[in-house]
Write a protein that holds these residues in place. Structure first.
Motif, PDB file in Angstrom:
ATOM      1  N   GLU A 253     -97.095  39.121  12.522  1.00 49.31           N
ATOM      2  CA  GLU A 253     -96.402  40.088  12.995  1.00 49.31           C
ATOM      3  C   GLU A 253     -96.978  40.254  14.638  1.00 49.31           C
ATOM      4  OE1 GLU A 253     -96.732  43.379  12.160  1.00 49.31           O
ATOM      5  OE2 GLU A 253     -97.772  43.097   9.675  1.00 49.31           O
ATOM      6  N   LYS A 254     -96.869  39.339  15.442  1.00 49.35           N
ATOM      7  CA  LYS A 254     -97.212  39.498  16.485  1.00 49.35           C
ATOM      8  C   LYS A 254     -95.930  39.169  17.224  1.00 49.35           C
ATOM      9  CE  LYS A 254    -102.438  39.473  16.688  1.00 49.35           C
ATOM     10  NZ  LYS A 254    -103.234  38.275  16.522  1.00 49.35           N
ATOM     11  N   ILE A 255     -95.375  37.661  16.616  1.00 46.60           N
ATOM     12  CA  ILE A 255     -94.261  36.775  16.857  1.00 46.60           C
ATOM     13  C   ILE A 255     -92.619  36.809  16.361  1.00 46.60           C
ATOM     14  CG2 ILE A 255     -96.028  34.917  17.761  1.00 46.60           C
ATOM     15  CD1 ILE A 255     -95.302  33.387  15.231  1.00 46.60           C
ATOM     16  N   ALA A 256     -92.829  38.197  15.502  1.00 44.72           N
ATOM     17  CA  ALA A 256     -91.454  38.147  14.485  1.00 44.72           C
ATOM     18  C   ALA A 256     -91.122  39.476  15.272  1.00 44.72           C
ATOM     19  CB  ALA A 256     -92.047  38.991  13.317  1.00 44.72           C
ATOM     20  N   THR A 261     -86.704  38.847   9.164  1.00 43.38           N
ATOM     21  CA  THR A 261     -86.927  38.312   7.434  1.00 43.38           C
ATOM     22  C   THR A 261     -88.190  37.396   8.103  1.00 43.38           C
ATOM     23  OG1 THR A 261     -84.557  38.676   7.239  1.00 43.38           O
ATOM     24  CG2 THR A 261     -86.395  37.582   5.459  1.00 43.38           C
ATOM     25  N   ILE A 262     -89.070  38.062   6.573  1.00 41.94           N
ATOM     26  CA  ILE A 262     -90.306  36.978   6.641  1.00 41.94           C
ATOM     27  C   ILE A 262     -90.340  37.018   5.455  1.00 41.94           C
ATOM     28  CG2 ILE A 262     -93.552  36.826   6.884  1.00 41.94           C
ATOM     29  CD1 ILE A 262     -91.729  37.212   9.520  1.00 41.94           C
ATOM     30  N   VAL A 263     -90.868  35.197   4.811  1.00 46.86           N
ATOM     31  CA  VAL A 263     -90.253  34.845   3.526  1.00 46.86           C
ATOM     32  C   VAL A 263     -91.717  34.453   3.106  1.00 46.86           C
ATOM     33  CG1 VAL A 263     -89.470  33.243   2.088  1.00 46.86           C
ATOM     34  CG2 VAL A 263     -87.888  34.585   4.502  1.00 46.86           C
ATOM     35  N   ILE A 264     -92.454  34.529   2.386  1.00 48.18           N
ATOM     36  CA  ILE A 264     -93.785  34.750   1.310  1.00 48.18           C
ATOM     37  C   ILE A 264     -93.046  33.802   0.222  1.00 48.18           C
ATOM     38  CG2 ILE A 264     -95.398  35.621   0.834  1.00 48.18           C
ATOM     39  CD1 ILE A 264     -95.774  38.051   2.528  1.00 48.18           C
ATOM     40  N   ASP A 265     -93.736  32.254  -0.019  1.00 47.17           N
ATOM     41  CA  ASP A 265     -94.024  31.776  -0.339  1.00 47.17           C
ATOM     42  C   ASP A 265     -93.867  31.669  -1.906  1.00 47.17           C
ATOM     43  OD1 ASP A 265     -91.341  30.077  -1.635  1.00 47.17           O
ATOM     44  OD2 ASP A 265     -93.293  28.338  -1.510  1.00 47.17           O
ATOM     45  N   ASP A 266     -94.233  31.752  -2.988  1.00 49.41           N
ATOM     46  CA  ASP A 266     -94.844  31.259  -3.908  1.00 49.41           C
ATOM     47  C   ASP A 266     -95.597  32.868  -4.115  1.00 49.41           C
ATOM     48  OD1 ASP A 266     -94.508  28.935  -5.104  1.00 49.41           O
ATOM     49  OD2 ASP A 266     -96.086  27.837  -2.914  1.00 49.41           O
ATOM     50  N   TYR A 267     -95.485  33.736  -4.076  1.00 50.06           N
ATOM     51  CA  TYR A 267     -95.316  35.069  -3.782  1.00 50.06           C
ATOM     52  C   TYR A 267     -95.414  35.416  -5.549  1.00 50.06           C
ATOM     53  CZ  TYR A 267     -95.609  40.461  -3.716  1.00 50.06           C
ATOM     54  OH  TYR A 267     -95.783  41.826  -4.022  1.00 50.06           O
ATOM     55  N   GLY A 268     -96.514  36.073  -6.879  1.00 52.72           N
ATOM     56  CA  GLY A 268     -95.607  36.434  -7.500  1.00 52.72           C
ATOM     57  C   GLY A 268     -95.961  34.819  -8.740  1.00 52.72           C
ATOM     58  N   SER A 288     -98.385  48.347  10.082  1.00 48.70           N
ATOM     59  CA  SER A 288     -98.000  47.128   9.266  1.00 48.70           C
ATOM     60  C   SER A 288     -96.445  47.712   9.997  1.00 48.70           C
ATOM     61  CB  SER A 288     -98.254  46.672   8.174  1.00 48.70           C
ATOM     62  OG  SER A 288     -97.747  46.015   7.620  1.00 48.70           O
ATOM     63  N   ARG A 289     -96.058  45.588  10.322  1.00 51.88           N
ATOM     64  CA  ARG A 289     -94.019  46.013  11.401  1.00 51.88           C
ATOM     65  C   ARG A 289     -93.294  45.698   9.625  1.00 51.88           C
ATOM     66  NH1 ARG A 289     -93.114  41.966  15.769  1.00 51.88           N
ATOM     67  NH2 ARG A 289     -91.154  43.154  15.511  1.00 51.88           N
ATOM     68  N   PHE A 290     -94.295  45.270   8.269  1.00 53.49           N
ATOM     69  CA  PHE A 290     -93.772  44.456   7.959  1.00 53.49           C
ATOM     70  C   PHE A 290     -93.214  45.967   6.163  1.00 53.49           C
ATOM     71  CE2 PHE A 290     -95.702  40.342   8.872  1.00 53.49           C
ATOM     72  CZ  PHE A 290     -94.835  40.415  10.190  1.00 53.49           C
ATOM     73  N   LEU A 302     -89.795  40.170   3.147  1.00 52.74           N
ATOM     74  CA  LEU A 302     -90.497  41.287   4.319  1.00 52.74           C
ATOM     75  C   LEU A 302     -89.190  41.347   5.084  1.00 52.74           C
ATOM     76  CD1 LEU A 302     -93.690  40.199   4.463  1.00 52.74           C
ATOM     77  CD2 LEU A 302     -92.771  41.465   2.632  1.00 52.74           C
ATOM     78  N   ARG A 303     -88.696  42.368   5.657  1.00 50.39           N
ATOM     79  CA  ARG A 303     -88.065  43.116   7.021  1.00 50.39           C
ATOM     80  C   ARG A 303     -89.609  43.286   7.773  1.00 50.39           C
ATOM     81  NH1 ARG A 303     -83.590  41.348   8.189  1.00 50.39           N
ATOM     82  NH2 ARG A 303     -82.338  42.957   7.040  1.00 50.39           N
ATOM     83  N   VAL A 304     -88.921  42.773   9.332  1.00 51.79           N
ATOM     84  CA  VAL A 304     -89.443  43.731  10.167  1.00 51.79           C
ATOM     85  C   VAL A 304     -89.249  44.862  11.086  1.00 51.79           C
ATOM     86  CG1 VAL A 304     -90.546  42.982  12.354  1.00 51.79           C
ATOM     87  CG2 VAL A 304     -90.042  40.979  10.764  1.00 51.79           C
ATOM     88  N   ARG A 305     -89.736  45.604  10.991  1.00 51.44           N
ATOM     89  CA  ARG A 305     -89.646  47.098  11.441  1.00 51.44           C
ATOM     90  C   ARG A 305     -88.942  46.497  13.012  1.00 51.44           C
ATOM     91  NH1 ARG A 305     -93.442  49.015   8.224  1.00 51.44           N
ATOM     92  NH2 ARG A 305     -92.726  50.454   5.915  1.00 51.44           N
ATOM     93  N   ASP A 306     -88.553  47.859  13.287  1.00 54.22           N
ATOM     94  CA  ASP A 306     -88.470  47.586  14.858  1.00 54.22           C
ATOM     95  C   ASP A 306     -89.087  47.968  15.397  1.00 54.22           C
ATOM     96  OD1 ASP A 306     -85.757  47.446  14.931  1.00 54.22           O
ATOM     97  OD2 ASP A 306     -84.697  48.694  14.902  1.00 54.22           O
TER      98      ASP A 306
END
Length: 306
Positions: A253-256, A261-268, A288-290, A302-306
């Motif tokens: 959240e702090k460095i994006a 784009t945030i990719v969370i691997d092994d989700y689900g 949350s920014r995501f 995930l998309r990072v909101r402006d």
């Protein structure tokens, strides 16, 4: 052969016809025999070729076989298109390019790419369609052997992005996952800096110039060193425990970068149920920014909101 009637009269009448039919069948079979033999040779050749191909794509020293079915690939194409909003033709092109990269780099590299073919190709195909060109910095939390990182750099280059890569990993000799038994890697290759550097070379100049920060993503000194820039792509693939995923997303959240784009691997993935649990909890937090764009195979984007 032609079966004659048991009636003696009928047998005398039908015998000439039966003999004629037998002769014609024999002549026809003789004419076909060369073609039949040719078909047998072609089948034998195909079996031999299939055996050789199997050596390239079997899962003996990988996370599994690299032979997805047409239906599985078609499903993945639909998922990539849904997450990115790209036309199916574009999504399919990226999935095909991703698959070719996976096969090529696993054959040439040291170690393996972790994850199923659909999982790996889904990430490689999707990220270039979402990555912001004006924020080329990429952060990978957890790299194993670096082959995914090298593949991603190649895919981003194809999309016209000149990426700068930062990797965070303890490089402790084997893959570490708190709370799980450490099994020997199927490749027999140690997780070390020299192996990582060898594989990153396949990513071209961005791979050779990648910044590697040894340590855990939760270490204060690691975060201090890595938090010097805004990242357009962050791949969260480190500690798969709920606490680990939660901590990585809070840091992300702090460095994006805005629009990143945030990719969370092994989700689900049923083997790592805490990943989805922690991610969903984070996304439900106010402020949350995501925002969740969707999933492709077992990765969330995930998309990072402006």
């Amino acid at each position: 052969m032609f079966a004659l009637s048991k009636n003696p009269l009928a047998r005398r009448v039908l015998r000439p016809a039966a003999v004629l039919v037998d002769r014609r069948v024999t002549r026809h079979t003789d004419r076909l025999r060369p073609e039949i033999e040719e078909l047998r040779r072609e089948v034998a050749a195909l079996r031999a070729e299939h055996s050789s191909l199997g050596l390239l794509v079997d899962g003996t020293a990988r996370s599994g076989p690299r032979t997805p079915t047409a239906a599985q690939l078609d499903t993945l194409v639909g998922q990539v298109a849904a997450v990115t909003g790209a036309p199916r033709a574009v999504a399919r092109r990226n999935v095909v390019l991703a698959y070719r990269n996976v096969i090529a780099l696993e054959m040439l590299g040291v170690g393996r790419l972790a994850g199923s073919t659909q999982n790996v190709c889904g990430k490689l195909a999707t990220v270039p369609l979402l990555a912001p060109a004006d924020h080329p910095d990429v952060l990978e939390i957890g790299t194993l052997y670096g082959l995914f990182a090298a593949s991603l750099l190649r895919m981003l280059h194809r999309a016209g992005i000149e990426p700068r890569l930062t990797i965070v990993d303890p490089l402790a000799g084997s893959q570490l996952q708190p709370g799980t038994r450490e099994a020997a890697d199927p490749t027999g290759t140690p997780v070390r800096l020299d192996v990582l550097r060898a594989n990153l070379a396949f990513g071209g100049t961005p791979g050779a110039e990648a910044r590697i920060v040894r340590g855990f993503s939760g270490d204060d000194d690691v975060r201090t060193r890595v938090s010097d820039r805004a990242y357009g792509v962050i791949v969260v693939d480190g500690d798969h425990s709920a606490d680990g995923v939660r901590a990585d997303l809070e840091w992300a959240e702090k460095i994006a970068a805005p629009g990143g784009t945030i990719v969370i691997d092994d989700y689900g993935d049923a083997r790592w149920h805490e990943v989805k649990q922690a991610a969903d909890q984070h996304l439900s937090r106010p402020g949350s920014r995501f925002e969740l764009l969707g999933t492709a195979s077992t990765s969330a984007f995930l998309r990072v909101r402006d």
